[in-house]
Design an enzyme around this catalytic site. Structure first.
Site, PDB file in Angstrom:
ATOM      1  N   GLN A   4       0.792  -1.232   0.000  1.00 33.71           N
ATOM      2  CA  GLN A   4       0.000   0.000   0.000  1.00 33.71           C
ATOM      3  C   GLN A   4       0.828   1.289   0.000  1.00 33.71           C
ATOM      4  O   GLN A   4       0.521   2.226  -0.728  1.00 33.71           O
ATOM      5  CB  GLN A   4      -0.937  -0.008   1.198  1.00 33.71           C
ATOM      6  CG  GLN A   4      -1.832   1.214   1.292  1.00 33.71           C
ATOM      7  CD  GLN A   4      -2.740   1.135   2.489  1.00 33.71           C
ATOM      8  OE1 GLN A   4      -3.706   0.397   2.488  1.00 33.71           O
ATOM      9  NE2 GLN A   4      -2.430   1.871   3.528  1.00 33.71           N
ATOM     10  N   GLU A  32      -3.085   9.404  -1.756  1.00 33.36           N
ATOM     11  CA  GLU A  32      -2.384  10.214  -0.760  1.00 33.36           C
ATOM     12  C   GLU A  32      -1.273  11.044  -1.381  1.00 33.36           C
ATOM     13  O   GLU A  32      -0.402  11.548  -0.684  1.00 33.36           O
ATOM     14  CB  GLU A  32      -1.829   9.320   0.361  1.00 33.36           C
ATOM     15  CG  GLU A  32      -2.930   8.601   1.127  1.00 33.36           C
ATOM     16  CD  GLU A  32      -2.423   7.906   2.385  1.00 33.36           C
ATOM     17  OE1 GLU A  32      -1.250   8.058   2.729  1.00 33.36           O
ATOM     18  OE2 GLU A  32      -3.233   7.201   3.014  1.00 33.36           O
ATOM     19  N   ASP A  81       4.186   0.242   4.238  1.00 33.91           N
ATOM     20  CA  ASP A  81       2.950  -0.232   4.846  1.00 33.91           C
ATOM     21  C   ASP A  81       2.436  -1.333   3.929  1.00 33.91           C
ATOM     22  O   ASP A  81       1.921  -1.051   2.849  1.00 33.91           O
ATOM     23  CB  ASP A  81       1.921   0.897   4.988  1.00 33.91           C
ATOM     24  CG  ASP A  81       0.641   0.415   5.670  1.00 33.91           C
ATOM     25  OD1 ASP A  81       0.552  -0.797   5.996  1.00 33.91           O
ATOM     26  OD2 ASP A  81      -0.275   1.238   5.880  1.00 33.91           O
ATOM     27  N   GLU A 104       4.927  -1.747   8.303  1.00 26.08           N
ATOM     28  CA  GLU A 104       3.614  -1.696   8.953  1.00 26.08           C
ATOM     29  C   GLU A 104       2.720  -2.829   8.462  1.00 26.08           C
ATOM     30  O   GLU A 104       2.760  -3.171   7.279  1.00 26.08           O
ATOM     31  CB  GLU A 104       2.995  -0.331   8.617  1.00 26.08           C
ATOM     32  CG  GLU A 104       1.608  -0.071   9.184  1.00 26.08           C
ATOM     33  CD  GLU A 104       1.156   1.357   8.850  1.00 26.08           C
ATOM     34  OE1 GLU A 104       2.018   2.253   8.737  1.00 26.08           O
ATOM     35  OE2 GLU A 104      -0.055   1.574   8.678  1.00 26.08           O
ATOM     36  N   ASP A 115      -1.166  -1.407  12.638  1.00 24.68           N
ATOM     37  CA  ASP A 115      -2.231  -0.444  12.294  1.00 24.68           C
ATOM     38  C   ASP A 115      -3.569  -1.175  12.329  1.00 24.68           C
ATOM     39  O   ASP A 115      -4.284  -1.139  13.327  1.00 24.68           O
ATOM     40  CB  ASP A 115      -1.928   0.159  10.915  1.00 24.68           C
ATOM     41  CG  ASP A 115      -3.067   1.002  10.357  1.00 24.68           C
ATOM     42  OD1 ASP A 115      -3.952   1.379  11.140  1.00 24.68           O
ATOM     43  OD2 ASP A 115      -3.080   1.298   9.147  1.00 24.68           O
ATOM     44  N   LYS A 136      -4.367   6.495  15.158  1.00 29.74           N
ATOM     45  CA  LYS A 136      -5.326   7.217  14.317  1.00 29.74           C
ATOM     46  C   LYS A 136      -6.555   7.554  15.154  1.00 29.74           C
ATOM     47  O   LYS A 136      -7.291   6.640  15.564  1.00 29.74           O
ATOM     48  CB  LYS A 136      -5.761   6.331  13.143  1.00 29.74           C
ATOM     49  CG  LYS A 136      -4.682   6.053  12.105  1.00 29.74           C
ATOM     50  CD  LYS A 136      -5.158   4.963  11.143  1.00 29.74           C
ATOM     51  CE  LYS A 136      -4.309   4.886   9.884  1.00 29.74           C
ATOM     52  NZ  LYS A 136      -4.638   3.668   9.072  1.00 29.74           N
ATOM     53  N   ARG A 170      -5.448   9.649   7.564  1.00 29.94           N
ATOM     54  CA  ARG A 170      -6.120   8.617   6.785  1.00 29.94           C
ATOM     55  C   ARG A 170      -5.963   8.941   5.302  1.00 29.94           C
ATOM     56  O   ARG A 170      -5.549  10.040   4.944  1.00 29.94           O
ATOM     57  CB  ARG A 170      -7.620   8.549   7.126  1.00 29.94           C
ATOM     58  CG  ARG A 170      -7.946   8.292   8.578  1.00 29.94           C
ATOM     59  CD  ARG A 170      -7.290   7.072   9.179  1.00 29.94           C
ATOM     60  NE  ARG A 170      -7.534   5.821   8.502  1.00 29.94           N
ATOM     61  CZ  ARG A 170      -8.246   4.804   8.993  1.00 29.94           C
ATOM     62  NH1 ARG A 170      -8.801   4.918  10.190  1.00 29.94           N
ATOM     63  NH2 ARG A 170      -8.385   3.671   8.335  1.00 29.94           N
ATOM     64  N   SER A 171      -6.356   8.005   4.454  1.00 30.16           N
ATOM     65  CA  SER A 171      -6.254   8.284   3.016  1.00 30.16           C
ATOM     66  C   SER A 171      -7.286   9.323   2.584  1.00 30.16           C
ATOM     67  O   SER A 171      -7.069  10.055   1.628  1.00 30.16           O
ATOM     68  CB  SER A 171      -6.396   6.998   2.214  1.00 30.16           C
ATOM     69  OG  SER A 171      -7.543   6.292   2.606  1.00 30.16           O
ATOM     70  N   LYS A 206       2.820  10.356  10.248  1.00 30.63           N
ATOM     71  CA  LYS A 206       2.591   9.816   8.899  1.00 30.63           C
ATOM     72  C   LYS A 206       1.349  10.488   8.319  1.00 30.63           C
ATOM     73  O   LYS A 206       0.277  10.357   8.896  1.00 30.63           O
ATOM     74  CB  LYS A 206       2.375   8.295   9.019  1.00 30.63           C
ATOM     75  CG  LYS A 206       2.007   7.583   7.730  1.00 30.63           C
ATOM     76  CD  LYS A 206       1.633   6.115   7.985  1.00 30.63           C
ATOM     77  CE  LYS A 206       1.217   5.436   6.689  1.00 30.63           C
ATOM     78  NZ  LYS A 206       0.589   4.125   6.888  1.00 30.63           N
TER      79      LYS A 206
HETATM   80  P1  PGA Z   1      -6.408   4.204   5.172  1.00 28.44           P
HETATM   81  O1  PGA Z   1      -4.899   3.762   5.043  1.00 28.44           O
HETATM   82  O2  PGA Z   1      -6.473   5.565   5.751  1.00 28.44           O
HETATM   83  O3  PGA Z   1      -6.936   4.109   3.775  1.00 28.44           O
HETATM   84  O4  PGA Z   1      -7.074   3.181   6.052  1.00 28.44           O
HETATM   85  C1  PGA Z   1      -3.862   4.325   5.794  1.00 28.44           C
HETATM   86  C2  PGA Z   1      -2.996   3.245   6.400  1.00 28.44           C
HETATM   87  O5  PGA Z   1      -3.247   2.037   6.191  1.00 28.44           O
HETATM   88  O6  PGA Z   1      -2.065   3.556   7.137  1.00 28.44           O
HETATM   89 ZN    ZN Z   2      -1.656   1.146   7.519  1.00 29.90          ZN
END
Ligand code: PGA
Ligand code: ZN
Length: 425
Positions: A161, A203, A240, A283, A310, A335, A364-365, A386
């Site tokens: 990712q 992102e 990640d 991650e 995460d 988060k 977040r994304s 991050k």
């Molecule tokens: P997400 O991804 O905000 O789309 O869940 C961010 C991450 O996995 O760190």
């Molecule tokens: Zn993550």
């Protein structure tokens, strides 16, 4: 000094989707605004978002969440002291009444909780990070910045990712950004030279037009060198894997490499990457349900790389304690919207710190211009931050806020630097 008004409204996030904004006004007219971000690759145990479903905006509208704030949350919080974050968050949790915040919605709760926090800092006439630090010697966080976006953020073009860098050689927040800016630019140039540069992912990282996952790693190393840095020493790689997105039950499918791997197989593959590439942080290397795999991976390489939970830990203090008992991971992604309130988020972070785990406050994304997490990372002394890539203003707003904090007075403890990276002793 008490809360006089609470307003909820729908605004739009960086993917053009509806999200919740809450504005809290105190008696003295000081104001705080909180905004809910949204994930795309979410852990199953996260606080649940309340979305309207149905036709409108692909079911993602948040009218029910707004109504819950207006009809239930606001009446319960009017007249309360915005400085009583713990008491207010306890009220929010009790009002919702479900284990995963599904009734009023984690999005409604986190926006309210953050708005209350901002309102308390505004009333104290302090920048949020300073209000949170309460005189402690805190540090500006070490940034983890995406260069290529993949997985759920780029049409699953590659399996991994996030391909990120950490400027381990930087001695200030500003310098970490300078170094990353060069790597980001060089990576874009390399991609343009090797084939079509297909734009950026969710992102802001370059769209990963690669034929194998390892080609992304090779290109990243080349970009670090092209930018004039020593890979691993001055600039390290952070990944990640977000393995829950391509596997469960100990079975993983790397579509790009056309391979089916079991837990041991994926673990071995990632250990090999750690040996071959200048990786300093990894991650979610295995799925959120693959605890044995996470323990095995941490045992194998946790002494040399940071292993971040995460989807597996979902900013939950109890789960962090459980992971520590088993020896899974050595760092926790933090988060706020996974937990649902500021108090629960902080509890997860403090438990991690007490256990000697590293902590990374993360966006977040799906984001907005909101820069609260930069203040949380600094004021809570998380050590790392991050927020995605080095493009698109919902990301740059956050990096720029860090520049401002550092330029104005600097955090009393300076810059966290590479010492913030977690490794098992
Ligand atoms: P997400 O991804 O905000 O789309 O869940 C961010 C991450 O996995 O760190
Ligand atoms: Zn993550």
């Amino acid at each position: 000094m008490t809360i006089r008004r609470i307003e909820a409204r729908r605004i739009w996030d960086s993917r053009g989707r509806p999200t919740v904004e809450v504005e809290v006004t105190n008696d003295d007219a000081s104001v705080g605004i909180g905004i809910a971000p949204a994930g795309a690759s979410m852990g199953t145990r996260e606080a649940a978002e309340l979305r309207d479903r149905g036709e409108r905006f692909k079911g993602l509208d948040v009218q029910q969440a707004l109504r819950g704030i207006e009809r239930e949350i606001a009446p319960a919080l009017l007249g309360r002291d915005a400085g009583d974050q713990a008491g207010i968050d306890a009220t929010l949790v009790a009002l919702d009444g479900t284990p995963n915040k599904a009734r009023l919605g984690g999005n409604a709760l986190v926006a309210t909780s953050l708005a209350v926090l901002h309102a308390a800092a505004a009333r104290a006439r302090q920048p949020l990070w300073q209000y949170l630090a309460q005189g402690r010697s805190v540090q500006l966080p070490l940034p983890q910045i995406q260069i290529f976006g993949g997985g759920a953020h780029a049409g699953r073009r590659v399996d991994v990712q996030d391909f990120m860098v950490i400027a381990t050689g930087a001695t200030s927040f500003a310098q970490a950004l300078e170094m990353t800016a060069e790597v980001y630019r060089c990576a874009g140039e390399l991609m343009a030279a090797r084939g079509p540069l297909a734009g950026v992912a969710d992102e802001g990282g370059w769209w990963p037009d690669f034929k194998r996952n390892e080609e992304a790693l090779d290109t990243l190393v080349a970009a670090i060198e092209r930018a004039g840095f020593v890979p691993g020493d001055e600039v390290g790689i952070a990944l990640d894997i977000a393995a829950s997105e391509f596997g469960s039950g100990g079975q993983y499918r790397l579509a790009l490499d056309n391979q089916q791997l079991d837990s041991d197989g994926l673990c071995e593959r990632l250990v090999r990457w750690v040996e071959r590439y200048p990786i300093v942080s990894m991650e979610d290397p295995l799925g959120e349900d693959d605890e044995a795999g996470l323990v095995a991976f941490t045992r194998a390489v946790g002494h040399r790389v940071q292993v971040v939970g995460d989807d597996y830990l979902v900013t939950d203090a109890q789960r962090v304690r459980g992971a520590a008992r088993l020896g899974a991971c050595n760092c926790v992604l933090i988060k706020p919207n996974q937990a649902g309130t500021v108090t629960e988020t902080r509890a997860a972070l403090e438990v991690a710190q007490a256990l000697g785990y590293g902590t990374i406050v993360s966006a977040r994304s799906g984001e907005t211009e909101d820069v609260a997490i930069v203040h949380l990372a600094t004021g809570w002394n998380a050590g790392q931050l991050k927020v995605g890539s080095f493009a698109r203003s919902e990301r740059m707003a956050k990096w720029n806020e860090g520049v401002r904090i550092e330029a104005r007075a600097g955090a009393p403890g300076g810059f966290a630097g590479r010492a913030a990276l977690a490794r098992n002793r």
